[in-house]
Write a protein that holds these residues in place. Structure first.
Motif: not given
Length: 214
Positions: A124-128, A131-140
């Protein structure tokens, strides 16, 4: 033979299948032990009946990982409760204490779930990121959601099968841990709602997707 005797025979075969020294497939071994535990609860079969032991045999199953992510303890707490074990930390390691087979099941399920969260959370982190989106808080957010979903699924199974931690395990752990300082572990906040919900769905379906057929 009656159904209980048939179940007892099948459980012994599943434990044999779940022996990783004899089975080259880690996933097949883990699923065999999970199936055995479910049958034990359904037919009220104790480990003593399976191994014909006079006294319960206890074990301390340790889980060590390179990275000490904050989601490890909350995940372990959910699994310990639902697999008849007590939980404690030794340094950076998670340790499940319980009857020998229960502790083994709990550790194996924890290892399986831990790796799954690592894989899917990073995806999920890599997908974001791609795509050029923010990755902040994605993994958690994914990890927190997965644990929420897994807890819901396991709690429902726990109630349906009347699974409780054996009193002798609780008493032994209480005696062993007297005077220990309690630790508190905080998970990262779930700041990404979309990924949180993906984690919840994966957690709810985790054991259903990876269980042996009835």
């Amino acid at each position: 033979m009656n159904k209980r005797e048939d179940a007892l025979d099948l459980i012994r075969k599943l434990f044999n299948l779940g022996d990783k020294e004899k089975n080259n497939s880690d996933q097949e071994a883990e699923l065999a032990i999970l199936k055995a535990q479910k049958l034990m609860a359904k037919y009220d079969i104790s480990i003593e009946e399976i191994k014909e032991e006079k006294e319960p045999e206890y074990a301390h199953e340790m889980c060590e990982h390179k990275w000490n992510y904050g989601y490890r303890v909350p995940l372990a707490q959910v699994l310990a409760k639902n697999f008849r074990c007590e939980l404690y930390e030794r340094g950076k390691s998670i340790v499940f204490m319980g009857r020998k087979v229960d502790a083994a099941i709990c550790r194996q399920t924890f290892e399986f779930a831990y790796k799954y969260i690592m894989k899917r959370g990073n995806q999920e982190y890599n997908r974001r990121y791609e795509m050029g989106y923010t990755t902040r808080g994605v993994f958690n957010s994914y990890a927190r959601g997965f644990i929420i979903g897994l807890k819901k699924s396991l709690d429902e199974q726990c109630v349906a099968l009347a699974i409780v931690t054996p009193p002798d395990v609780t008493a032994k752990f209480k005696e062993m841990s007297e005077g220990w300082k309690k630790k508190t572990t905080k998970m990262g906040e779930a700041t990404d709602v979309e990924t949180l919900h993906k984690g919840i769905k994966d957690g709810e379906r985790f054991l259903q997707k990876n269980k042996l057929p009835e």
